[in-house]
Design a protein around this motif. Sequence first.
Motif, short mmCIF file in Angstrom:
data_model
loop_
_atom_site.label_atom_id
_atom_site.label_comp_id
_atom_site.label_asym_id
_atom_site.label_seq_id
_atom_site.Cartn_x
_atom_site.Cartn_y
_atom_site.Cartn_z
N ILE A 57 3.57 -3.69 -8.83
CA ILE A 57 4.29 -4.90 -8.41
C ILE A 57 5.10 -4.62 -7.15
CG2 ILE A 57 6.14 -6.50 -9.07
CD1 ILE A 57 5.11 -6.25 -11.97
N ALA A 58 5.80 -3.47 -7.15
CA ALA A 58 6.61 -3.11 -5.98
C ALA A 58 5.75 -2.88 -4.75
CB ALA A 58 7.45 -1.87 -6.29
N LYS A 59 4.63 -2.20 -4.94
CA LYS A 59 3.79 -1.82 -3.79
C LYS A 59 2.97 -2.98 -3.25
CE LYS A 59 0.47 1.58 -2.14
NZ LYS A 59 1.23 1.78 -0.90
N TYR A 60 2.37 -3.75 -4.15
CA TYR A 60 1.39 -4.74 -3.69
C TYR A 60 1.90 -6.19 -3.70
CZ TYR A 60 -1.74 -0.77 -4.19
OH TYR A 60 -2.32 0.46 -4.06
N LEU A 61 2.93 -6.49 -4.48
CA LEU A 61 3.46 -7.86 -4.50
C LEU A 61 4.75 -7.96 -3.69
CD1 LEU A 61 2.86 -9.06 -8.19
CD2 LEU A 61 1.50 -9.52 -6.14
N ILE A 62 5.71 -7.05 -3.95
CA ILE A 62 6.97 -7.08 -3.20
C ILE A 62 6.76 -6.51 -1.81
CG2 ILE A 62 9.37 -6.27 -3.15
CD1 ILE A 62 9.28 -6.24 -6.22
N GLY A 63 6.02 -5.40 -1.74
CA GLY A 63 5.65 -4.85 -0.44
C GLY A 63 6.61 -3.84 0.15
N ASP A 64 7.73 -3.56 -0.52
CA ASP A 64 8.63 -2.51 -0.03
C ASP A 64 9.43 -1.94 -1.19
OD1 ASP A 64 10.66 -4.26 -0.69
OD2 ASP A 64 11.38 -4.57 1.35
N PHE A 65 10.20 -0.89 -0.88
CA PHE A 65 11.05 -0.24 -1.88
C PHE A 65 12.48 -0.28 -1.36
CE2 PHE A 65 6.83 1.70 -2.44
CZ PHE A 65 6.62 1.46 -3.79
N GLY A 66 13.06 -1.48 -1.39
CA GLY A 66 14.38 -1.70 -0.78
C GLY A 66 15.50 -0.94 -1.43
N ILE A 67 15.46 -0.81 -2.76
CA ILE A 67 16.51 -0.08 -3.46
C ILE A 67 16.47 1.40 -3.09
CG2 ILE A 67 17.27 0.70 -5.75
CD1 ILE A 67 16.61 -2.08 -6.81
N ALA A 68 15.27 1.96 -2.97
CA ALA A 68 15.13 3.36 -2.55
C ALA A 68 15.78 3.57 -1.19
CB ALA A 68 13.65 3.75 -2.51
N VAL A 75 8.36 12.62 7.29
CA VAL A 75 9.09 11.49 6.73
C VAL A 75 10.41 11.31 7.49
CG1 VAL A 75 10.24 10.55 4.68
CG2 VAL A 75 8.06 11.76 4.45
N ASN A 76 10.56 10.18 8.17
CA ASN A 76 11.79 9.85 8.89
C ASN A 76 12.61 8.78 8.18
OD1 ASN A 76 11.57 11.54 11.32
ND2 ASN A 76 9.73 10.31 11.72
N ASN A 77 11.96 8.01 7.30
CA ASN A 77 12.64 6.98 6.53
C ASN A 77 11.81 6.66 5.29
OD1 ASN A 77 10.67 4.82 7.26
ND2 ASN A 77 11.53 5.14 9.31
N VAL A 78 12.35 5.77 4.43
CA VAL A 78 11.67 5.45 3.18
C VAL A 78 10.28 4.87 3.43
CG1 VAL A 78 11.73 3.93 1.15
CG2 VAL A 78 13.79 5.16 1.86
N GLY A 79 10.12 4.14 4.52
CA GLY A 79 8.83 3.53 4.84
C GLY A 79 7.73 4.56 5.09
N ASP A 80 8.13 5.80 5.42
CA ASP A 80 7.14 6.86 5.68
C ASP A 80 6.72 7.62 4.43
OD1 ASP A 80 7.29 6.31 8.40
OD2 ASP A 80 8.89 7.77 8.75
N LEU A 81 7.33 7.31 3.27
CA LEU A 81 7.04 8.06 2.06
C LEU A 81 5.56 7.97 1.69
CD1 LEU A 81 10.00 7.28 -0.40
CD2 LEU A 81 9.44 9.49 0.63
N PRO A 82 4.93 9.08 1.39
CA PRO A 82 3.53 9.03 0.92
C PRO A 82 3.48 8.40 -0.47
CG PRO A 82 4.40 11.28 0.81
CD PRO A 82 5.43 10.47 1.53
N ASP A 83 2.32 7.84 -0.81
CA ASP A 83 2.18 7.13 -2.08
C ASP A 83 2.45 8.01 -3.30
OD1 ASP A 83 1.66 4.75 -0.85
OD2 ASP A 83 -0.52 4.85 -1.10
N TRP A 84 2.20 9.32 -3.17
CA TRP A 84 2.37 10.18 -4.34
C TRP A 84 3.82 10.21 -4.81
CZ3 TRP A 84 5.80 14.13 -4.25
CH2 TRP A 84 6.12 14.71 -3.03
N VAL A 85 4.77 9.97 -3.91
CA VAL A 85 6.18 9.99 -4.30
C VAL A 85 6.48 8.83 -5.25
CG1 VAL A 85 8.57 9.79 -3.50
CG2 VAL A 85 6.93 11.14 -2.19
N ALA A 86 6.11 7.61 -4.83
CA ALA A 86 6.34 6.44 -5.69
C ALA A 86 5.57 6.57 -6.99
CB ALA A 86 5.93 5.16 -4.94
#
Length: 335
Positions: free
Chosen positions: A55-66, A216-227
Amino acid sequence: MELLITIIVLALIFDYINGFHDAANAIATIVSTKVLTPLQAVIWAAFFNFLAFFIAKYLIGDFGIANTVSKTVYEQYITLPVILSGVIAAIIWNLWTWWRGIPSSSSHTLIGGFAGAAIAAYGFGAIQSSVILKIVLFIFLAPVIGMLVAFLFTLIVLNLCRKAHPHTAEKWFKRLQLLSSALFSIGHGLNDSQKVMGIIAAALIAAHSQGIGMGVNNVGDLPDWVAFSCFTAISLGTMSGGWKIVRTMGNRITRVTPLEGVIAETAGAFTLYFTEYLKIPVSTTHTISGAIIGVGATRRLSAVRWGVTRSLMTAWVLTIPVSAALAAAIYALIG
């Protein structure tokens, strides 16, 4: 590199502990009303914890709380020893409160530990006070929102169902509890897994300056394996359960009927989705506790065991400063 790997492993261990520590949030009412057995309930909750990743990855599209959590400390003051101290402090506090059966906030102990270690290393100027104040404000707002929403929902539902046959109504509300607990478990996964993602992001950003951060410079750069790892860890932890806290949440605050279980979980889910929209990390423990108090108060104020509630609130208020102090002491030893 070894220190970075250690932090990532410990962060995922914390995430697992978070799962069994906070399992009670999602399953306490559904177990206390006997809709599901404890084993069925933790499997149910774990499945929807994990579904929250998609839901976070494909519907919301970001990880704002992270992203919010990773900004608790200014980037130039984020170092691997600071993060390590914060994570160790969070693990210790979580295990102690679990052992004592106290439903404290895993979220706030992680944030408190991170901030406390940074303060010990660089002083109060190292933390982003606007982020911390926002999080502290929602220590009080999250349970109040949950309580008010639950109180209002209960009055509406009681009015709509006033002519329903009690046996028929209870049967339907038991079925609806499956839906409401699923909604709350999704909110729990969205909210709590992202906090650990934020800590791992901070570690990778700090390591990047040393040439070992995987770009990784910010949360947007996190690889999928982290989430994926974070959502998996919390789901496995949820399946392990936390039975001491289930008893506190399920019956010691107030006795809960199937109708009230549906209302409490729905109000809790509403609050978590609202704070997810605002990108503010909140405590699922505080949220569901406030909702349970709200449904109990619609019967009469004396239906809520305020002695238990005061003990919970004391633990909530102490979590951030105690975790911060513990992290500062650990940093003094290893920093």
